[in-house]
Design an enzyme around this catalytic site. Structure first.
Site, PDB file in Angstrom:
ATOM      1  N   GLY A   1      -2.089   1.395  -1.243  1.00  0.00           N
ATOM      2  CA  GLY A   1      -0.702   1.072  -0.906  1.00  0.00           C
ATOM      3  C   GLY A   1      -0.535  -0.188  -0.097  1.00  0.00           C
ATOM      4  O   GLY A   1       0.495  -0.368   0.564  1.00  0.00           O
TER       5      GLY A   1
ATOM      6  N   HIS B   1      -4.122  -6.657   7.856  1.00  0.00           N
ATOM      7  CA  HIS B   1      -3.511  -6.108   9.068  1.00  0.00           C
ATOM      8  C   HIS B   1      -4.100  -4.742   9.336  1.00  0.00           C
ATOM      9  O   HIS B   1      -4.312  -3.961   8.411  1.00  0.00           O
ATOM     10  CB  HIS B   1      -1.982  -6.003   8.925  1.00  0.00           C
ATOM     11  CG  HIS B   1      -1.529  -5.375   7.637  1.00  0.00           C
ATOM     12  ND1 HIS B   1      -1.513  -6.067   6.450  1.00  0.00           N
ATOM     13  CD2 HIS B   1      -1.114  -4.123   7.346  1.00  0.00           C
ATOM     14  CE1 HIS B   1      -1.090  -5.268   5.481  1.00  0.00           C
ATOM     15  NE2 HIS B   1      -0.845  -4.082   5.999  1.00  0.00           N
TER      16      HIS B   1
ATOM     17  N   ASP C   1       5.470  -2.192  13.884  1.00  0.00           N
ATOM     18  CA  ASP C   1       5.824  -2.043  12.475  1.00  0.00           C
ATOM     19  C   ASP C   1       7.334  -1.813  12.362  1.00  0.00           C
ATOM     20  O   ASP C   1       7.932  -1.072  13.136  1.00  0.00           O
ATOM     21  CB  ASP C   1       5.048  -0.863  11.865  1.00  0.00           C
ATOM     22  CG  ASP C   1       5.068  -0.895  10.340  1.00  0.00           C
ATOM     23  OD1 ASP C   1       4.011  -1.131   9.740  1.00  0.00           O
ATOM     24  OD2 ASP C   1       6.159  -0.683   9.749  1.00  0.00           O
ATOM     25  N   ILE C   2       7.945  -2.458  11.369  1.00  0.00           N
ATOM     26  CA  ILE C   2       9.396  -2.373  11.191  1.00  0.00           C
ATOM     27  C   ILE C   2       9.823  -0.979  10.724  1.00  0.00           C
ATOM     28  O   ILE C   2      10.989  -0.598  10.892  1.00  0.00           O
ATOM     29  CB  ILE C   2       9.856  -3.461  10.200  1.00  0.00           C
ATOM     30  CG1 ILE C   2      11.318  -3.818  10.389  1.00  0.00           C
ATOM     31  CG2 ILE C   2       9.555  -3.083   8.754  1.00  0.00           C
ATOM     32  CD1 ILE C   2      11.737  -5.093   9.658  1.00  0.00           C
TER      33      ILE C   2
ATOM     34  N   HIS D   1      -3.326  -1.173  11.040  1.00  0.00           N
ATOM     35  CA  HIS D   1      -2.289  -0.301  11.592  1.00  0.00           C
ATOM     36  C   HIS D   1      -2.924   0.481  12.741  1.00  0.00           C
ATOM     37  O   HIS D   1      -3.941   1.155  12.541  1.00  0.00           O
ATOM     38  CB  HIS D   1      -1.822   0.731  10.563  1.00  0.00           C
ATOM     39  CG  HIS D   1      -1.150   0.191   9.347  1.00  0.00           C
ATOM     40  ND1 HIS D   1       0.215   0.237   9.163  1.00  0.00           N
ATOM     41  CD2 HIS D   1      -1.654  -0.372   8.220  1.00  0.00           C
ATOM     42  CE1 HIS D   1       0.520  -0.272   7.978  1.00  0.00           C
ATOM     43  NE2 HIS D   1      -0.588  -0.642   7.384  1.00  0.00           N
TER      44      HIS D   1
ATOM     45  N   SER E   1       0.791  -3.434   0.898  1.00  0.00           N
ATOM     46  CA  SER E   1       2.019  -4.082   0.432  1.00  0.00           C
ATOM     47  C   SER E   1       2.183  -5.499   0.962  1.00  0.00           C
ATOM     48  O   SER E   1       3.059  -6.226   0.490  1.00  0.00           O
ATOM     49  CB  SER E   1       3.234  -3.236   0.825  1.00  0.00           C
ATOM     50  OG  SER E   1       3.323  -3.116   2.228  1.00  0.00           O
TER      51      SER E   1
HETATM   52  P1  5GP Z   1       0.657  -2.000   4.183  1.00  0.00           P
HETATM   53  O1  5GP Z   1       1.568  -1.163   3.329  1.00  0.00           O
HETATM   54  O2  5GP Z   1       0.392  -3.342   3.541  1.00  0.00           O
HETATM   55  O3  5GP Z   1      -0.590  -1.335   4.646  1.00  0.00           O
HETATM   56  O4  5GP Z   1       1.459  -2.285   5.527  1.00  0.00           O
HETATM   57  C1  5GP Z   1       2.471  -3.219   5.636  1.00  0.00           C
HETATM   58  C2  5GP Z   1       3.329  -2.785   6.790  1.00  0.00           C
HETATM   59  O5  5GP Z   1       4.147  -3.869   7.154  1.00  0.00           O
HETATM   60  C3  5GP Z   1       4.259  -1.619   6.473  1.00  0.00           C
HETATM   61  O6  5GP Z   1       3.963  -0.539   7.340  1.00  0.00           O
HETATM   62  C4  5GP Z   1       5.656  -2.184   6.700  1.00  0.00           C
HETATM   63  O7  5GP Z   1       6.530  -1.264   7.306  1.00  0.00           O
HETATM   64  C5  5GP Z   1       5.374  -3.378   7.585  1.00  0.00           C
HETATM   65  N1  5GP Z   1       6.328  -4.467   7.414  1.00  0.00           N
HETATM   66  C6  5GP Z   1       6.784  -4.988   6.246  1.00  0.00           C
HETATM   67  N2  5GP Z   1       7.624  -6.010   6.476  1.00  0.00           N
HETATM   68  C7  5GP Z   1       7.686  -6.148   7.830  1.00  0.00           C
HETATM   69  C8  5GP Z   1       8.398  -7.050   8.689  1.00  0.00           C
HETATM   70  O8  5GP Z   1       9.137  -7.944   8.261  1.00  0.00           O
HETATM   71  N3  5GP Z   1       8.229  -6.879  10.025  1.00  0.00           N
HETATM   72  C9  5GP Z   1       7.428  -5.916  10.545  1.00  0.00           C
HETATM   73  N4  5GP Z   1       7.331  -5.836  11.888  1.00  0.00           N
HETATM   74  N5  5GP Z   1       6.728  -5.050   9.772  1.00  0.00           N
HETATM   75  C10 5GP Z   1       6.864  -5.175   8.427  1.00  0.00           C
END
Ligand code: 5GP
Ligand code: ZN
Length: 114
Positions: free
Chosen positions: A93, A100, A30-31, A102, A95
């Site tokens: 949340g 995916h 994760d970034i 985590h 995004s």
């Molecule tokens: P969500 O909020 O949808 O559950 O998780 C999306 C995750 O993707 C977040 O934890 C965010 O930090 C990660 N993320 C968003 N853009 C990128 C990216 O360009 N590269 C990587 N490696 N992770 C990303």
């Protein structure tokens, strides 16, 4: 899905720190990590969220979870414990609308989540 961030990462069009690759799933860091171990596991095929994946290809969901289990071993958190989270929809949340998991570990994780 040309505008999907995670489809583009799976296609190699956007760089990511890949941890391991399997035939149908991909894992990358994760970034914006929220724990010492924070890996995202995605199917290469586009499914918008957990509900769509589960209804559409439950064997692929099985592959995704198995990949998470293997990563917990290789990342050294299987003994200490870890969490696998699928944020689904706005209240959770989510995004990025490409399902995916985590994988979070390496520290004590609070419960209940925020
Ligand atoms: P969500 O909020 O949808 O559950 O998780 C999306 C995750 O993707 C977040 O934890 C965010 O930090 C990660 N993320 C968003 N853009 C990128 C990216 O360009 N590269 C990587 N490696 N992770 C990303
Ligand atoms: Zn996608």
């Amino acid at each position: 899905m040309p505008d999907c961030l995670f489809c583009r990462i799976a296609a190699g069009e956007i760089p990511a720190t890949v941890v391991s690759e399997k035939s149908r799933t991909l894992a990358f860091r994760d970034i914006n990590p929220q724990a010492p171990v924070h890996v995202l596991i995605i199917p290469r095929d586009h499914h918008p969220n957990l509900a769509a994946l589960s209804a559409g290809d439950s064997s692929l969901l099985g592959d995704l979870v198995e990949h998470a289990r293997e990563l917990a071993e290789s990342e050294g958190v299987s003994e200490g414990g870890y969490r696998v989270v699928f944020n689904t929809g706005p209240n959770a949340g989510q995004s990025v609308d490409h399902v995916h998991a985590h994988l979070l570990g390496g520290r004590a994780l609070g419960w209940p989540p925020g």
